[in-house]
Design an enzyme around this catalytic site. Structure first.
Site, PDB file in Angstrom:
ATOM      1  NE  ARG A   1      -1.121   2.957  -4.290  1.00  0.00           N
ATOM      2  CZ  ARG A   1      -0.452   3.510  -4.968  1.00  0.00           C
ATOM      3  NH1 ARG A   1       0.033   4.778  -4.203  1.00  0.00           N
ATOM      4  NH2 ARG A   1       0.206   3.684  -6.047  1.00  0.00           N
TER       5      ARG A   1
ATOM      6  CG  HIS B   1      -3.079   9.234  -4.711  1.00  0.00           C
ATOM      7  ND1 HIS B   1      -3.314   8.233  -4.765  1.00  0.00           N
ATOM      8  CD2 HIS B   1      -1.660   9.446  -4.945  1.00  0.00           C
ATOM      9  CE1 HIS B   1      -2.569   7.224  -4.827  1.00  0.00           C
ATOM     10  NE2 HIS B   1      -1.316   8.183  -4.957  1.00  0.00           N
TER      11      HIS B   1
ATOM     12  CD  GLU C   1      -6.610   7.286  -3.575  1.00  0.00           C
ATOM     13  OE1 GLU C   1      -6.203   7.552  -2.415  1.00  0.00           O
ATOM     14  OE2 GLU C   1      -5.721   7.527  -4.792  1.00  0.00           O
TER      15      GLU C   1
END
Ligand code: GLV
Length: 322
Positions: free
Chosen positions: A238, A285, A267
Site C-alpha cells: 500500500r 496498482h 495515488e
C-alpha cells in the site's frame, strides 16, 4: 421488495448477474469515480454497497446513509473503510482475502525481476530505437538468484512470495510483529530476524504489511539509511507504508539500488519525480490484476454482500461486533 444495493465502480457481468438474483442493483458501470457527495447521494436509500479502494467509507458518509447495513470491499486491503465508524453504525464491512495471494505474489516477482534486471528501462531504450548492437556492459543488472530476500510482513501474500524464492535459491529472511510458527517458517524456508537485521541484510526488501496507523511510513529515511546501498525496495502492499518523499531522496542520493513500486502515497497522483529514475519500475496498482483473480475478487465481494444481507453472516466479516 428486494433490498437495494449500489456497485460503486465497474464490475464484471457475472458479478452483476449474481447480485441481481437477490437485489435491486444500481451500478456505476461507466466507472467514473464518484465524489463523496455523489456516493452519499447514491447510497442514501441502499442497504448494501460493493466498494473499491477508491471510495472512502467514513463516519461522515455513513451519517448520510441511514439504511446501509453492509459495505463489501473488492480488495483485501480495507484502509479506505473506517471500521470503527462502521461498527458504531452497525454496518458490516468485508474484504476479499485469499483469492488474490498468488497473483499478488507473482506480480511481486515481476517487480523484483524487472527492477533487478532492468527490464522496463532497457525495453524503453530499445523501443526508442537506440539499440545499435550487443555490448558486454549493456544494462548490467543485479542477480536475483542466491541473493538475500527480506520480507516485511509474512502473512498470506508474504508467504506466497517466500515460497517462490526457493526457485531462485535465495536466502529468505522475514520480520513480523510476531514470530510465526516453526511450521510456517519451514514451509517458507524463511528465518525470523529483527527489523534492523532485515534492513541491513536484504539485497531485495519486499513489503507485505497491511496499511494502518502502525505501518504508516514504516519505511522512511531512518530505515532506508540502514539498507545496503545496492538494495532494491519492492512495494506492492500500500501507498503510505513507504514515505515516498524519503524514498525519492534516497534514490536521488543513490543510497539504495532501485525500487519496484506498484503503490504510492496519494495515488493516482503520482509524484512526478519518480518518473525521472531509470532504476525504478512503476506500475499502476495492478498486483492482483489477473483476469481470473479480479473476477474472483469481485465475486467474493458479491458473495459477502449476499450473505450479509440475507444471513447477517458474511464469510469475510471484518467487524463482528457490527
Ligand atoms: C488491492 O490493493 C487489495 O487490497 O486487494
Amino acid at each position: 421488495m428486494r433490498p437495494k444495493v449500489l456497485v460503486t465502480r465497474e464490475v464484471f457481468d457475472e458479478t452483476l448477474e449474481y447480485l441481481a438474483r437477490f437485489f435491486e442493483v444500481e451500478s456505476n458501470q461507466s466507472d467514473a469515480p464518484l465524489t463523496p457527495a455523489q456516493l452519499a447521494d447514491r447510497l442514501a436509500d441502499k442497504e448494501g454497497a460493493l466498494t473499491t479502494l477508491s471510495e472512502r467509507v467514513d463516519a461522515a458518509l455513513l451519517a448520510q446513509c441511514p439504511t446501509l447495513k453492509a459495505v463489501c470491499n473488492i480488495a483485501v486491503g480495507f484502509n479506505n473503510i473506517d471500521l470503527k465508524a462502521c461498527t458504531e453504525r452497525g454496518v458490516m464491512a468485508t474484504n476479499t482475502p485469499g483469492v488474490l495471494d498468488d497473483s499478488t505474489a507473482d506480480f511481486t516477482w515481476a517487480l523484483i525481476l524487472a527492477t533487478a534486471r532492468r527490464v522496463t528501462e532497457s525495453e524503453a531504450w530499445l523501443r526508442a530505437g537506440q539499440w545499435s548492437g550487443w555490448k558486454l556492459k549493456q544494462f548490467l543488472g543485479t542477480d536475483v538468484h542466491h541473493a538475500t530476500l527480506g520480507i516485511l510482513g509474512l502473512g498470506r501474500i508474504g508467504q506466497a512470495v517466500a515460497r517462490r524464492a526457493r526457485g531462485f535459491d535465495m536466502t529468505v529472511l522475514y520480520h513480523n510483529t510476531r514470530r510465526l510458527s516453526e511450521e510456517v517458517e519451514k514451509s517458507c524456508h524463511a528465518a525470523y530476524v529483527s527489523m534492523d537485521e532485515l534492513l541491513a541484510r536484504a539485497d531485495i526488501l519486499t513489503l507485505h504489511v497491511p496499511y494502518s496507523p502502525a505501518t504508516h511510513h514504516i519505511i522512511g529515511a531512518a530505515q532506508l539509511a540502514k539498507m545496503k546501498n545496492m538494495a532494491i525496495l519492492i512495494n506492492a502492499a500500500r501507498g503510505g507504508v513507504v514515505d515516498d518523499q524519503d524514498l525519492i531522496e534516497a534514490l536521488q542520493q543513490g543510497r539504495i539500488g532501485g525500487a519496484g513500486l506498484d503503490v504510492f502515497e496519494n495515488e493516482p497522483k503520482l509524484d512526478q519525480r519518480f518518473l525521472g529514475f531509470k532504476n525504478v519500475v512503476l506500475t499502476p496498482h495492478i498486483a492482483s490484476s489477473s483476469e481470473t483473480t479480479r473476477r474472483n475478487m469481485a465475486m467474493l465481494a458479491a458473495e459477502n454482500l449476499v450473505a450479509a444481507l440475507t444471513t447477517g453472516k458474511p464469510p469475510n466479516l471484518l467487524n463482528p461486533p457490527a
